[in-house]
Design a protein around this motif. Structure first.
Motif, PDB file in Angstrom:
ATOM      1  N   ARG A 565       0.847  -1.186   0.000  1.00  0.00           N
ATOM      2  CA  ARG A 565       0.000   0.000   0.000  1.00  0.00           C
ATOM      3  C   ARG A 565       0.882   1.234   0.000  1.00  0.00           C
ATOM      4  N   THR A 566       0.291   2.388  -0.272  1.00  0.00           N
ATOM      5  CA  THR A 566       1.036   3.626  -0.113  1.00  0.00           C
ATOM      6  C   THR A 566       0.472   4.344   1.098  1.00  0.00           C
ATOM      7  N   TYR A 567       1.173   5.392   1.495  1.00  0.00           N
ATOM      8  CA  TYR A 567       0.776   6.136   2.679  1.00  0.00           C
ATOM      9  C   TYR A 567      -0.576   6.810   2.487  1.00  0.00           C
ATOM     10  N   PHE A 568      -0.852   7.263   1.270  1.00  0.00           N
ATOM     11  CA  PHE A 568      -1.985   8.154   1.090  1.00  0.00           C
ATOM     12  C   PHE A 568      -3.297   7.444   0.799  1.00  0.00           C
ATOM     13  N   HIS A 569      -3.228   6.153   0.452  1.00  0.00           N
ATOM     14  CA  HIS A 569      -4.478   5.485   0.148  1.00  0.00           C
ATOM     15  C   HIS A 569      -4.744   4.362   1.110  1.00  0.00           C
ATOM     16  N   TRP A 570      -6.009   4.018   1.144  1.00  0.00           N
ATOM     17  CA  TRP A 570      -6.411   2.957   2.029  1.00  0.00           C
ATOM     18  C   TRP A 570      -6.949   1.828   1.179  1.00  0.00           C
ATOM     19  N   HIS A 571      -6.277   0.707   1.196  1.00  0.00           N
ATOM     20  CA  HIS A 571      -6.744  -0.504   0.549  1.00  0.00           C
ATOM     21  C   HIS A 571      -7.292  -0.244  -0.845  1.00  0.00           C
ATOM     22  N   THR A 572      -8.583  -0.512  -1.058  1.00  0.00           N
ATOM     23  CA  THR A 572      -9.071  -0.426  -2.422  1.00  0.00           C
ATOM     24  C   THR A 572      -9.464   1.002  -2.786  1.00  0.00           C
ATOM     25  N   GLY A 573      -9.162   1.958  -1.914  1.00  0.00           N
ATOM     26  CA  GLY A 573      -9.293   3.366  -2.270  1.00  0.00           C
ATOM     27  C   GLY A 573     -10.704   3.911  -2.303  1.00  0.00           C
ATOM     28  N   SER A 574     -11.706   3.119  -1.858  1.00  0.00           N
ATOM     29  CA  SER A 574     -13.070   3.628  -2.040  1.00  0.00           C
ATOM     30  C   SER A 574     -13.296   4.890  -1.212  1.00  0.00           C
ATOM     31  N   MET A 575     -12.568   5.078  -0.115  1.00  0.00           N
ATOM     32  CA  MET A 575     -12.699   6.328   0.644  1.00  0.00           C
ATOM     33  C   MET A 575     -11.595   7.321   0.284  1.00  0.00           C
ATOM     34  N   THR A 576     -10.323   6.855   0.283  1.00  0.00           N
ATOM     35  CA  THR A 576      -9.225   7.809   0.079  1.00  0.00           C
ATOM     36  C   THR A 576      -9.193   8.363  -1.323  1.00  0.00           C
ATOM     37  N   ARG A 577      -9.626   7.541  -2.307  1.00  0.00           N
ATOM     38  CA  ARG A 577      -9.580   8.073  -3.657  1.00  0.00           C
ATOM     39  C   ARG A 577     -10.700   9.080  -3.873  1.00  0.00           C
ATOM     40  N   ARG A 578     -11.598   9.188  -2.898  1.00  0.00           N
ATOM     41  CA  ARG A 578     -12.607  10.245  -2.966  1.00  0.00           C
ATOM     42  C   ARG A 578     -12.267  11.370  -1.999  1.00  0.00           C
ATOM     43  N   THR A 579     -11.043  11.427  -1.564  1.00  0.00           N
ATOM     44  CA  THR A 579     -10.590  12.498  -0.681  1.00  0.00           C
ATOM     45  C   THR A 579      -9.564  13.310  -1.450  1.00  0.00           C
ATOM     46  N   HIS A 580      -9.900  14.547  -1.719  1.00  0.00           N
ATOM     47  CA  HIS A 580      -9.125  15.357  -2.652  1.00  0.00           C
ATOM     48  C   HIS A 580      -7.616  15.341  -2.380  1.00  0.00           C
ATOM     49  N   LEU A 581      -7.219  15.702  -1.170  1.00  0.00           N
ATOM     50  CA  LEU A 581      -5.786  15.829  -0.912  1.00  0.00           C
ATOM     51  C   LEU A 581      -5.068  14.498  -1.031  1.00  0.00           C
ATOM     52  N   LEU A 582      -5.724  13.436  -0.627  1.00  0.00           N
ATOM     53  CA  LEU A 582      -5.071  12.129  -0.668  1.00  0.00           C
ATOM     54  C   LEU A 582      -4.953  11.637  -2.104  1.00  0.00           C
ATOM     55  N   ASP A 583      -6.005  11.857  -2.875  1.00  0.00           N
ATOM     56  CA  ASP A 583      -5.952  11.395  -4.250  1.00  0.00           C
ATOM     57  C   ASP A 583      -4.985  12.250  -5.066  1.00  0.00           C
ATOM     58  N   ARG A 584      -4.862  13.518  -4.710  1.00  0.00           N
ATOM     59  CA  ARG A 584      -3.904  14.370  -5.415  1.00  0.00           C
ATOM     60  C   ARG A 584      -2.476  13.858  -5.195  1.00  0.00           C
ATOM     61  N   GLU A 585      -2.218  13.353  -4.014  1.00  0.00           N
ATOM     62  CA  GLU A 585      -0.866  12.875  -3.725  1.00  0.00           C
ATOM     63  C   GLU A 585      -0.471  11.695  -4.601  1.00  0.00           C
ATOM     64  N   GLU A 586      -1.341  10.711  -4.716  1.00  0.00           N
ATOM     65  CA  GLU A 586      -1.052   9.533  -5.535  1.00  0.00           C
ATOM     66  C   GLU A 586      -2.230   9.306  -6.452  1.00  0.00           C
ATOM     67  N   PRO A 587      -2.304  10.040  -7.564  1.00  0.00           N
ATOM     68  CA  PRO A 587      -3.515   9.916  -8.374  1.00  0.00           C
ATOM     69  C   PRO A 587      -3.567   8.657  -9.219  1.00  0.00           C
ATOM     70  N   CYS A 588      -2.429   8.014  -9.470  1.00  0.00           N
ATOM     71  CA  CYS A 588      -2.544   6.855 -10.346  1.00  0.00           C
ATOM     72  C   CYS A 588      -1.620   5.726  -9.927  1.00  0.00           C
ATOM     73  N   SER A 589      -1.916   4.602 -10.508  1.00  0.00           N
ATOM     74  CA  SER A 589      -1.176   3.391 -10.210  1.00  0.00           C
ATOM     75  C   SER A 589       0.276   3.524 -10.679  1.00  0.00           C
ATOM     76  N   PHE A 590       1.199   2.923  -9.959  1.00  0.00           N
ATOM     77  CA  PHE A 590       2.600   2.975 -10.375  1.00  0.00           C
ATOM     78  C   PHE A 590       3.295   1.699  -9.944  1.00  0.00           C
ATOM     79  N   ILE A 591       4.491   1.519 -10.465  1.00  0.00           N
ATOM     80  CA  ILE A 591       5.291   0.373 -10.048  1.00  0.00           C
ATOM     81  C   ILE A 591       6.712   0.859  -9.817  1.00  0.00           C
TER      82      ILE A 591
END
Ligand code: SF4
Ligand code: SF4
Ligand code: SF4
Lengths: 672, 326
Positions: A565-591
């Motif tokens: 996981r990353t610091y800014f998202h929670w698991h499958t992102g259903s809450m954090t990816r709907r949180t502006h500041l958190l989604d701005r930090e890590e907006p997309c998948s990476f490797i």
């Protein structure tokens, strides 16, 4: 209580005219002490999101359409009953949630067992700490974190293995940083260069899936150099001779060859850990999510006992629980083989006790299916109906394609959630639930602290608290034993049936909760487990044979993929990816890949890549960094559009049924 | 200067509640003190600065900018009754003065002033600090000040609104009480204030190397608490929530400790490491603001040091910095 991780920080929600507008951290809370991590500071921000589910949905002509509660409840109960009538009682499965409260987990397991007569109930602890529960139950007699979070302030040496603590349990990570500043020594065993590694006295970057080889090597050195705690071993443990024999040939050289480390570093680690008066071991998914996860846990338990580091302040085996209430989910018996308080369903006296209390003639005795086996059972047609509360297996389960076909082929899929998740999209019936800010109840954090959650605002539209929905389902099914005035009354029932929660009532939990075991109303709670004796009696050394991960790199798939996981998202992102500041930090998948590998493959930072394994392929973006070692890739699993779990290997630990999320073989190619 | 017993103060607040929307220092069940409405908990005037920033009364963590649906644009309304906010310490009042000017400079931030205009701001000082310690009076920067004197409160008005409120109080303060107030007002040298000046000078003279900041940055877990707790931090982010029914724009406190704060669309970030961001946070207050506004924008309210989980609030960093580079 924070709805994200198992640290269990406390804050107040600030509301204005029925809308949440901010967070005020508690300044007196013993865990968070006035601070929070970025997820906590933003935990209010998704609550009023327009994507929240506000009405029940029912699939009609292939499409999810709004329905009334009466319709949805009736269809759910009739549907589950019909599947049972056609395919047998155990053809349905309930998936509970580590995000739901203790009361809700208890009620769902009661619904499964007392109303629908099946032990097929489990939750996502299967995916994270089932190895811990199995491994520590065998060695210590209790699968929980032995010590308290405050112990980090009182220890001499900390071994962190397979836990990126500052990112995943930030307010425990910060304690470790503060301890190091004050002179505590730190050993980090993790091949990613995580933040803690920058502060470590020793950073061991061993190869993925070689934890047993490393820990056996460390134990070998401790015994060879006479650094073990003989008194503790003699008075508190059993089966030591077998352990000593099993690590006898794990010389530092052999361990080094297996792990890719320097033999000298293994010796230093052993001396440093055994040299501390009080030593803590901290671990998380890096240990448990392997096909030999239980073995890893056994080794950790052995290392702690070998050095006498159990039952005292500043010591212990400290598995950090991921979800805010994954501890509670387990405690409440949302598990196929256990009632609340780890009471076995196979024990006829216990079954009778629960049956009597619940007013049913009998309860099923055969342990049910673990969640990770359910998918296979479903694809074989043994399982035809699923009720999923607050989980998103489409993103969280290994081998996504398999998960999708399986869920699609079910005769009935009911999903109860706060958003229309990837899983809910496949459902026949969707029930809208209240989120943590909209209900009462309790959560249990990683140090076994049972804490109260309070309602701050009303749920949106027709959404209702999970506990209310479960009780209504029971009523719809004609069961009379689930009428409660509120969660506090549910807790009273739990206390009556669950010895470790025996003294827990809502009114006792203010302001900062109680740590179980708390057997009676006068008991102050238990910050330290296993003080004079282990829960099971003597601590049991379980020697372990080193096994390789199930899938190793080969010519076709030459690299190792590990997920997390990353610091800014929670698991499958259903809450954090709907949180502006958190989604701005890590907006997309990476490797993440190492600069050497990048150079060899002609990949530049931020290039689009195709990553494929035997199970599928995903597109993602390259992050070139020395966070990882050459040959190893790291990918977070939060993102639906670059789903790491399309790649992972659905091979399970034979004992805990945990999937091997941490190691699989992949290939990367640059996309044109 | 007037005087009130504790009971009379509560009566006065009750009278004020008919004309103003009250925001007072209150005690939450676990002992946390915050500024909130009287319905949220008992009044708790003693204990010094509240934990959250009191300026949130005018600039909340999340605030609606507008909502739009079916061709109609709705903006949030000003509160029905103006706010009366009691609970600013003198240091908090200096912070408020700073952001009042910030939000009015050049453009006038209508969302901020919708709350702020017409509001009455009351300071708290005297022997009501932690453990009954003395908080020196503000002597201004507010409409009126409540000064704890033994078991009484002295009321010292400054603005017209303050004078009007003080006029509702019957009793005048005794000469002895006035003398005690005068003595408490004498400003004595403060260790942290000196530290602030010294650190500011070191930074402005460029005497702090980058590796100092990467050491500090290595400890930062990017929780954003230091920014979110700071009354002079004014940065916000903007978010749009779009659904089939409406578009809703709101703004929320942002943090320069986050990577996304300065990241460019192409992915490059001029403040791309925790070290650079930690430097920025301190540098802004101690070196950049003095140039723009003629004063350091940290008023030593203590919040960032209290909230930082890893012990790198501004005072902690300044101490280390001065010890190493002076
Ligand atoms: S550390 Fe965990 S519990 Fe605490 S605020 Fe962060 S996510 Fe929430
Ligand atoms: S002490 Fe910290 S929080 Fe307070 S004004 Fe200064 S920088 Fe801001
Ligand atoms: S409060 Fe501390 S850890 Fe959090 S962002 Fe600020 S400096 Fe970093």
């Amino acid at each position: 209580m924070c709805p994200y991780c198992g640290v269990g920080c406390m804050f107040y929600l600030v509301s204005d005219g029925g809308r949440l507008v901010g967070i005020e951290p508690s300044t007196t809370h013993p865990v968070s002490r006035g601070g929070l991590c970025v997820k906590g500071w933003n935990a209010f921000a998704f609550v009023h999101h327009p994507d929240r589910l506000t009405t029940p949905l029912v699939r009609r002509n292939g499409e999810l359409k709004p329905a009334t509660w009466d319709e949805a409840l009736e269809l759910t109960v009739d549907g589950l009953r019909a599947v049972q009538a056609k395919h047998g009682t155990d053809a349905i499965m309930f998936a509970s949630s580590a995000k739901a409260t203790n009361e809700e987990n208890y009620l769902l397991m009661k619904l499964a067992r007392a109303v629908f007569g099946t032990n097929n109930i489990d939750h996502c602890a299967r995916l994270c700490h089932s190895s811990t529960v199995t491994g520590l139950a065998e060695t210590f007699g209790s699968g929980a974190m032995t010590n308290s979070i405050s112990c980090f302030d009182q220890t001499d040496v900390i071994l962190v293995i397979g836990s990126n603590t500052t990112e995943q349990h930030p307010l425990i990570g910060s304690r470790i940083l503060n301890a190091v500043k004050n002179g505590t020594r730190l050993i980090v065993a993790d091949n990613r260069r995580i933040r803690l590694a920058r502060h470590a006295d020793l950073h061991l970057r061993h190869r993925n899936g070689r934890d047993v080889a490393l820990l056996n090597g460390i134990m070998h050195v401790i015994i060879a150099e006479g650094l073990e705690d003989r008194k503790f071993i003699a008075t508190r443990t059993e089966n030591y001779a077998a352990l000593a024999e099993s690590v006898a040939d794990w010389t530092p050289e052999r361990s080094a060859a297996a792990t890719g480390l320097d033999a000298g570093d293994i010796v230093s680690a052993a001396r440093m850990f055994a040299g501390g008066e009080r030593g803590m071991i901290v671990y998380s998914m890096g240990i448990t999510q392997h096909s030999h996860g239980v073995d890893n846990v056994r080794c950790i338990a052995s290392l702690a006992m070998l050095t006498g580091n159990v039952g005292k302040t500043g010591t212990g085996v400290n598995p950090l629980r991921g979800q805010n209430n994954v501890q509670g989910g387990c405690d409440m018996g949302a598990l196929p083989d256990l009632f609340s308080g780890y009471q076995k369903v196979s024990d006829s006296q216990l079954r009778e006790k629960f049956a009597r209390a619940w007013g049913v003639p009998s309860l099923p005795s055969e342990p049910g299916l673990p969640l990770t086996r359910a998918m296979n059972a479903a694809s074989e047609g043994l399982l035809q109906g699923m009720f999923i509360m607050g989980e998103n297996p489409m993103l969280s389960d290994p081998d996504q394609n398999h998960a999708r076909t399986t869920l699609q082929n079910l005769e009935l899929l009911v999903v109860q959630d706060i958003f229309l998740t990837e899983t809910a999209l496949l459902a026949d019936i969707v029930l809208p639930a209240a989120c943590y800010a909209e209900k009462e109840g309790t959560f249990t954090n990683t140090e076994r602290r049972v804490q109260r959650l309070r309602k701050a605002v009303e749920p949106p539209g027709a959404a209702r608290a999970d506990w209310e929905i479960i009780c209504d389902l029971a009523g719809q099914a004609g069961y009379e034993g689930m009428h409660y005035s509120g969660p506090s009354e549910v807790m009273d029932e739990i206390a009556g049936l669950t010895p470790i929660y025996g003294g827990i009532t809502h009114d006792r939990l203010d302001p900062h909760g109680l740590q179980w075991p708390c057997p009676d109303r006068d008991h102050p709670g238990t910050p330290l487990l296993h003080v004079d004796r282990f829960t099971r009696g003597p601590g049991h050394f379980s020697p372990v044979v080193h096994r390789l991960p199930a899938e190793l790199p080969d010519e076709q798939y030459p690299m190792v993929l590990t997920t997390g996981r990353t610091y800014f998202h929670w698991h499958t992102g259903s809450m954090t990816r709907r949180t502006h500041l958190l989604d701005r930090e890590e907006p997309c998948s990476f490797i993440e890949l190492h600069p050497d590998d990048a150079a060899r493959l002609g990949i530049r930072h931020r290039d689009r890549l195709l990553v494929s394994s035997r199970r599928g392929g995903v597109q993602t973006e390259a992050r070139v960094t020395d966070m990882v070692i050459p040959g190893v890739l790291f990918m977070p699993f939060h993102f639906a559009e670059g789903a790491a779990n399309a790649l992972t290997n659905n091979v399970l630990d034979p004992e805990s049924s945990i999937p091997e999320f941490k190691v699989c073989a992949v290939r990367v190619e640059k996309l044109p | 200067m007037k005087t009130l017993t504790a009971g009379q103060l509560e009566q006065l607040l009750a009278v004020l509640s008919t004309s103003w929307e009250l925001r007072l220092t209150i005690l939450l069940p676990d002992g946390t003190r915050v500024i909130g409405s009287p319905d949220d908990g008992p009044l708790a005037l003693q204990g010094g600065a509240v934990s959250g920033k009191p300026t949130a009364a005018f600039f909340p963590q999340l605030g609606t900018v507008f909502a739009s649906s079916e061709g109609e644009l709705r903006e949030p309304k000003a509160p029905e009754r103006p706010l009366f906010v009691l609970g600013f310490t003198p240091r908090d009042l200096a912070c408020l003065r700073f952001i009042d000017r910030f939000f009015a400079d050049g453009w006038r931030d209508d969302i901020y002033f919708r709350q702020r205009d017409g509001a009455v701001v009351a300071g708290l000082s005297g022997y009501c600090g932690p453990g009954g310690s003395l908080i020196r009076p503000a002597g201004g920067n507010c409409d009126l000040e409540f000064f704890r004197d033994g078991s009484n409160w002295l009321v010292i008005p400054y603005s017209e609104a303050g004078i009007e409120i003080a006029a509702k109080v019957a009793d005048f303060a005794s000469p002895e009480a006035r003398e005690r107030f005068r003595q408490a007002s004498v400003q004595l040298p403060d260790e942290n204030e000196t530290l602030l000046l010294r650190a500011s000078e070191l930074l402005r003279a460029n005497r702090v190397p980058d590796y100092f900041w990467s050491e500090i940055g290595d400890r930062c877990i990017a929780c954003t608490g230091c920014n979110l707790a700071c009354p002079t931090c004014t940065c916000f982010g903007v978010q749009d929530w779009r659904s089939t029914r409406q578009v809703e724009r709101s703004r929320m406190w942002d943090s320069c400790q986050l990577d996304g704060f300065m990241r460019e669309a192409g992915g490059h970030n001029p403040l791309g490491s925790e070290g650079e961001r930690s430097r920025r946070r301190i540098h802004h207050k101690l070196a950049a603001d003095p140039e723009k506004w003629g004063e350091i924008s940290c008023f030593l309210c203590g919040r960032c040091d209290a909230v930082c989980p890893t012990g790198i609030g501004i005072v902690a960093v300044m101490k280390e910095l001065v010890a190493r580079y002076e």
